[in-house]
Design a protein around this motif. Structure first.
Motif, PDB file in Angstrom:
ATOM      1  N   THR A   1       2.245  -7.460   1.312  1.00 29.44           N
ATOM      2  CA  THR A   1       2.059  -7.825   2.691  1.00 29.44           C
ATOM      3  C   THR A   1       3.234  -8.761   3.151  1.00 29.44           C
ATOM      4  O   THR A   1       3.569  -8.225   4.313  1.00 29.44           O
ATOM      5  CB  THR A   1       0.716  -8.543   2.533  1.00 29.44           C
ATOM      6  OG1 THR A   1      -0.356  -7.771   2.041  1.00 29.44           O
ATOM      7  CG2 THR A   1       0.251  -9.071   4.162  1.00 29.44           C
ATOM      8  N   HIS A  19       0.245  -1.759  -6.856  1.00 24.28           N
ATOM      9  CA  HIS A  19      -0.999  -2.491  -5.802  1.00 24.28           C
ATOM     10  C   HIS A  19      -1.973  -1.276  -5.719  1.00 24.28           C
ATOM     11  O   HIS A  19      -1.993   0.006  -5.618  1.00 24.28           O
ATOM     12  CB  HIS A  19      -0.240  -2.673  -4.540  1.00 24.28           C
ATOM     13  CG  HIS A  19       0.456  -1.525  -3.847  1.00 24.28           C
ATOM     14  ND1 HIS A  19       1.645  -0.821  -4.098  1.00 24.28           N
ATOM     15  CD2 HIS A  19      -0.063  -1.030  -2.713  1.00 24.28           C
ATOM     16  CE1 HIS A  19       1.837   0.093  -3.451  1.00 24.28           C
ATOM     17  NE2 HIS A  19       1.058  -0.146  -2.399  1.00 24.28           N
ATOM     18  N   GLU A  75      -0.321  -6.969  -4.130  1.00 31.37           N
ATOM     19  CA  GLU A  75      -0.862  -6.906  -2.581  1.00 31.37           C
ATOM     20  C   GLU A  75      -0.221  -7.828  -1.831  1.00 31.37           C
ATOM     21  O   GLU A  75      -0.119  -7.534  -0.555  1.00 31.37           O
ATOM     22  CB  GLU A  75      -2.426  -6.582  -2.458  1.00 31.37           C
ATOM     23  CG  GLU A  75      -2.945  -5.246  -3.289  1.00 31.37           C
ATOM     24  CD  GLU A  75      -3.030  -5.529  -4.953  1.00 31.37           C
ATOM     25  OE1 GLU A  75      -3.560  -4.498  -5.361  1.00 31.37           O
ATOM     26  OE2 GLU A  75      -2.671  -6.681  -5.195  1.00 31.37           O
ATOM     27  N   PHE A  90      -4.360  -3.206   0.327  1.00 35.53           N
ATOM     28  CA  PHE A  90      -3.071  -3.434   0.879  1.00 35.53           C
ATOM     29  C   PHE A  90      -3.093  -3.270   2.318  1.00 35.53           C
ATOM     30  O   PHE A  90      -2.796  -3.891   3.060  1.00 35.53           O
ATOM     31  CB  PHE A  90      -1.907  -2.937   0.034  1.00 35.53           C
ATOM     32  CG  PHE A  90      -0.487  -3.052   0.960  1.00 35.53           C
ATOM     33  CD1 PHE A  90      -0.425  -4.270   1.626  1.00 35.53           C
ATOM     34  CD2 PHE A  90       0.490  -2.165   0.837  1.00 35.53           C
ATOM     35  CE1 PHE A  90       0.814  -4.471   2.130  1.00 35.53           C
ATOM     36  CE2 PHE A  90       1.590  -2.150   1.608  1.00 35.53           C
ATOM     37  CZ  PHE A  90       1.721  -3.408   2.295  1.00 35.53           C
TER      38      PHE A  90
END
Length: 212
Positions: A128, A53, A124, A58
């Motif tokens: 999350t 990522h 990302e 992010f």
């Protein structure tokens, strides 16, 4: 000086600094600390799963994911996740990020409460969701090193998180209850708001203006 917590480096970029300041000024300590923990826990999960990522994007996703609870973006009521996603997208576009980067962050935030889908999307987006799940409901907590967990909650204390976080949802959603249809957010209002009754998909189909 590089900021490292639990082995996770906080990206040292102007956008990260601006996002951090935005959260400090515009939200509550509860949301600020929760959002930073989401980044840290999500980073540990991403590392364990070899997700490649972009740490800066992010970080923006993690920091803005709950801003919609306290800063509605649109005059027209919409899901709080969309408010947060819209805030982050504008934040990035205003700072010269590409449309594709801003849209990816938008997806990460818009889908962060949606079960099952984020893990199949951009790293990302997945990170999350992983961070949110860990901090909110303890997902995969037993798979993380205890000293890493302790370092994170020392840097960003939970306090009375369970009670205060649920209250933040009530406060952020009670005046737009219709936006919770079909989401986990309806669980909160059903539990805490007297008189709230969720609408089901069955009712909507049966009440549709079709003869059969």
């Amino acid at each position: 000086m590089t900021d490292i917590i639990a082995g996770v480096e906080i990206p040292d970029t102007p956008a990260v600094a601006a996002a951090t300041e935005f959260l400090r000024e515009r939200t509550s300590p509860l949301i600020f600390h929760h959002s930073r923990r989401v980044f840290l826990f999500g980073s540990l999960h991403a590392r364990a799963r070899d997700l490649r990522h972009d740490p800066e994007l992010f970080y923006i996703s993690a920091m803005f994911h709950d801003t919609g609870l306290v800063i509605p973006f649109s005059d027209t009521p919409q899901r709080f996740e969309l408010d947060g996603a819209d805030h982050a997208q504008k934040f990035l576009l205003d700072r010269g990020f590409s449309a594709s980067a801003a849209q990816m962050v938008w997806r990460a935030i818009a889908l962060h409460t949606t079960p099952g889908i984020p893990a199949r999307m951009d790293p990302e987006v997945a990170a999350t969701n992983y961070g949110v799940l860990t901090d909110a409901v303890g997902w995969e907590l037993d798979g993380l090193e205890k000293d890493r967990i302790e370092e994170i909650v020392t840097a960003h204390p939970r306090g009375d998180f369970k009670k205060e976080f649920l209250q933040a949802f009530v406060d952020g959603l009670k005046d737009r209850p219709d936006t919770t249809y079909g989401t986990v957010n309806a669980d909160v209002l059903e539990h805490f708001v007297p008189g709230f009754r969720r609408t089901s998909m069955v009712e909507r189909i049966l009440d549709a203006p079709w003869p059969h």
